[in-house]
Every structure is written in structure tokens, then in C-alpha cells.
Design a protein around this motif. Structure first.
Motif, mmCIF file in Angstrom:
data_model
loop_
_atom_site.group_PDB
_atom_site.id
_atom_site.type_symbol
_atom_site.label_atom_id
_atom_site.label_comp_id
_atom_site.label_asym_id
_atom_site.label_seq_id
_atom_site.Cartn_x
_atom_site.Cartn_y
_atom_site.Cartn_z
ATOM 1 N N ASP A 19 20.827 -82.795 -0.096
ATOM 2 C CA ASP A 19 20.645 -81.326 -0.288
ATOM 3 C C ASP A 19 20.324 -80.505 0.947
ATOM 4 O O ASP A 19 20.038 -79.300 0.919
ATOM 5 C CB ASP A 19 20.005 -80.833 -1.557
ATOM 6 C CG ASP A 19 18.598 -81.075 -1.615
ATOM 7 O OD1 ASP A 19 18.370 -81.592 -0.688
ATOM 8 O OD2 ASP A 19 18.045 -80.749 -2.589
ATOM 9 N N VAL A 20 19.995 -81.167 2.034
ATOM 10 C CA VAL A 20 19.794 -80.703 3.238
ATOM 11 C C VAL A 20 20.879 -80.274 4.031
ATOM 12 O O VAL A 20 21.797 -81.170 4.256
ATOM 13 C CB VAL A 20 18.713 -81.675 3.953
ATOM 14 C CG1 VAL A 20 17.996 -81.332 5.289
ATOM 15 C CG2 VAL A 20 17.409 -82.069 2.915
ATOM 16 N N GLN A 21 20.813 -79.276 4.875
ATOM 17 C CA GLN A 21 21.825 -78.940 5.506
ATOM 18 C C GLN A 21 21.763 -79.875 6.759
ATOM 19 O O GLN A 21 20.863 -80.552 7.380
ATOM 20 C CB GLN A 21 21.633 -77.473 6.331
ATOM 21 C CG GLN A 21 21.507 -76.217 5.310
ATOM 22 C CD GLN A 21 21.727 -74.934 5.761
ATOM 23 O OE1 GLN A 21 21.332 -74.736 7.022
ATOM 24 N NE2 GLN A 21 21.584 -73.913 4.773
ATOM 25 N N LEU A 22 22.921 -79.936 7.574
ATOM 26 C CA LEU A 22 23.460 -80.841 8.657
ATOM 27 C C LEU A 22 22.094 -80.848 9.625
ATOM 28 O O LEU A 22 21.755 -81.671 10.028
ATOM 29 C CB LEU A 22 24.511 -80.830 8.999
ATOM 30 C CG LEU A 22 25.013 -81.613 10.341
ATOM 31 C CD1 LEU A 22 25.063 -83.060 9.748
ATOM 32 C CD2 LEU A 22 26.513 -81.335 10.736
ATOM 33 N N SER A 23 22.029 -79.547 9.946
ATOM 34 C CA SER A 23 21.211 -79.339 11.281
ATOM 35 C C SER A 23 19.483 -79.688 10.827
ATOM 36 O O SER A 23 19.071 -80.221 11.688
ATOM 37 C CB SER A 23 21.004 -77.855 11.694
ATOM 38 O OG SER A 23 20.528 -76.834 10.601
ATOM 39 N N ASP A 24 19.321 -79.538 9.696
ATOM 40 C CA ASP A 24 17.939 -79.979 9.091
ATOM 41 C C ASP A 24 17.854 -81.412 9.035
ATOM 42 O O ASP A 24 17.162 -82.069 9.261
ATOM 43 C CB ASP A 24 17.515 -79.164 7.749
ATOM 44 C CG ASP A 24 17.526 -77.821 7.936
ATOM 45 O OD1 ASP A 24 17.138 -77.404 8.873
ATOM 46 O OD2 ASP A 24 17.711 -77.057 6.981
ATOM 47 N N SER A 25 19.074 -82.071 8.473
ATOM 48 C CA SER A 25 19.230 -83.508 8.703
ATOM 49 C C SER A 25 18.976 -84.261 9.894
ATOM 50 O O SER A 25 18.163 -85.126 9.901
ATOM 51 C CB SER A 25 20.556 -83.900 7.621
ATOM 52 O OG SER A 25 20.652 -83.462 6.490
#
Length: 79
Positions: free
Chosen positions: A26-32
Motif C-alpha cells: 500500500d506504499v506509493q512507488l516513490s516511497d517504495s
């Protein structure tokens, strides 16, 4: 993470948090990507610390002639 140096145990705990966050998905791509980068740095740091600890153990274990003796973990020196 802050510039404060984390202990080995704190780094492992943070790695567990990162893995859990990435596994949830559930984490956005940039945060991932940021979490992945942080995780790889933590892994490298933990690996260095484990290597240093292993070298220290090897230095502390000496044979009868004073030379270091490498024994697998879990075995006791007979003597």
C-alpha cells in the motif's frame, strides 16, 4: 532516517518495518523506492557489522600455539 547511528538491533528492527511496509503493497512507488534504498543501506551496514564481529571472534579464539583457530559456531574446542 536521522543521522544518528543505529545499533545493529535497531537496524534489524527497521529492516523488518521496511519489509512489512513493502509486503503490504500500500506504499506509493516513490516511497517504495525510498524504502528499498534505505533497506539496502541497512543490509550493507548489518553485513559489515557481522563481518567485524566474526573477525573479532576469530581473533579471540586461539589455539595451543597462540595462532587463531577457526571453529564452526556451536562446536566446542576439545582439550
Amino acid at each position: 532516517m536521522s543521522g544518528k547511528k543505529l545499533t545493529f538491533e535497531q537496524q534489524i528492527s527497521r529492516l523488518e518495518e521496511i519489509v512489512a511496509a513493502l509486503e503490504r503493497g500500500d506504499v506509493q512507488l516513490s516511497d517504495s523506492l525510498a524504502l528499498f534504498e534505505e533497506g539496502t543501506k541497512l543490509i550493507a551496514s548489518c553485513s559489515r557489522q557481522l563481518d567485524q564481529a566474526e573477525q573479532k571472534v576469530v581473533r579471540l579464539m586461539k589455539g595451543g600455539d597462540g595462532a587463531p583457530v577457526e571453529l564452526p559456531f556451536g562446536t566446542e574446542e576439545e582439550g
